[in-house]
Design a protein around this motif. Sequence first.
Motif: not given
Length: 375
Positions: A24, A26, A56, A169, A200, A202, A252, A303
């Motif tokens: 996954h 990110l 995470i 997403k 997203d 991040n 965040e 989440t």
Amino acid sequence: IEVSQVLIESVETIIVDLPTIRPHKLAMHTMQHQTLVVIRLRCSDGIEGLGESTTIGGLAYGNESPESIKQNIDSHLAPLLIGQDAANINAAMLRLDKAAKGNTFAKSGLESALLDAQGKRLGLPVSELLGGRVRDGLEVAWTLASGDTAKDIAEAQHMLEIRRHRIFKLKIGAGEVDRDLKHVIAIKQALGDTASVRVDVNQAWDESVALRACRILGDNGIDLIEQPISRINRSGQVRLNQRSPAPIMADESIESVEDAFSLAADGAASIFALKIAKNGGPRAVLRTAQIAEAAGIALYGGTMLEGSIGTLASAHAFVTLKQLTWHTELFGPLLLTEEIVTEAPVYRDFQLHVPRTPGLGLALDEERLAFFRRK
Ligand code: MUC
Ligand code: MG
């Protein structure tokens, strides 16, 4: 009248490592597995409350890691709770807040465990302890994060076919901007109006990049842009929120209920991602939701890719909300190949169904827990 008090007897923290169905990706970390911190809070009436404090990528995402959460609960927070009234959640959380700054992930797991225990004690689902649910199910988005455009499109089409998700997403920001934009637009074009596509970032962009990228994304049918720039750049967030054609969501940027208030006051986002871990628990996250409601900011149920315990702790809070305009992303258990509870949460017809059984509505599978707990 004599009121016999139920006391908190012990708090156990267990680190559990579980495999994910695929890597996954990110912006700040690629997950090959997920690490949960499971909390078992035992009370003098024999009732056990379950909670979860999960983040995470170690320290890649936030200020707390699984190991620091465990250590801080074991050394600092659990001793404050032991011997206290198990039924008075206000008093217990106040005691933690007085003695410990921050540590919202650790506090969230503890607050969840107290709620689970109290729900079991009174025979009520946690949602009812929180004032009562106004819906039974929550629509759940899925994150496409394989890193490969064709794979992501196939994954989305499969989710639409099996009627599990119709909101997607995309995690971007790790790569080169124009490549990321092409990837997102290709997926939106392949899915068309059958799906809501969101991104997203991040925090990966700076304002100069984000100004251009948000415009392109908005003009190409992307419905929402999550945390495009650093949480530290508040004035940049305010400017982006004014200029982006697609709405900006704060994730965040919210590390506490107080952060939510100051973001609302500054006009730095038009949507808030609600996360129990970032606020200090299911009750704490509802305080952020109330700030948003008063400020006219829309809500999304976020989440930290928790397992079933943290996911249902979030869900019990979210079903009490008047409006969840942007729905939720409570798909954590579906990203994992293994379960540590006896009955996994139910996902059907694009929704997560929230149990009506006492507490969170979960029981640990002791054998699986023993197998997957970190030795
Ligand atoms: C985040 O930043 O939102 C939530 C879903 C997902 O895929 O990653 C997380 C974290
Ligand atoms: Mg996010």
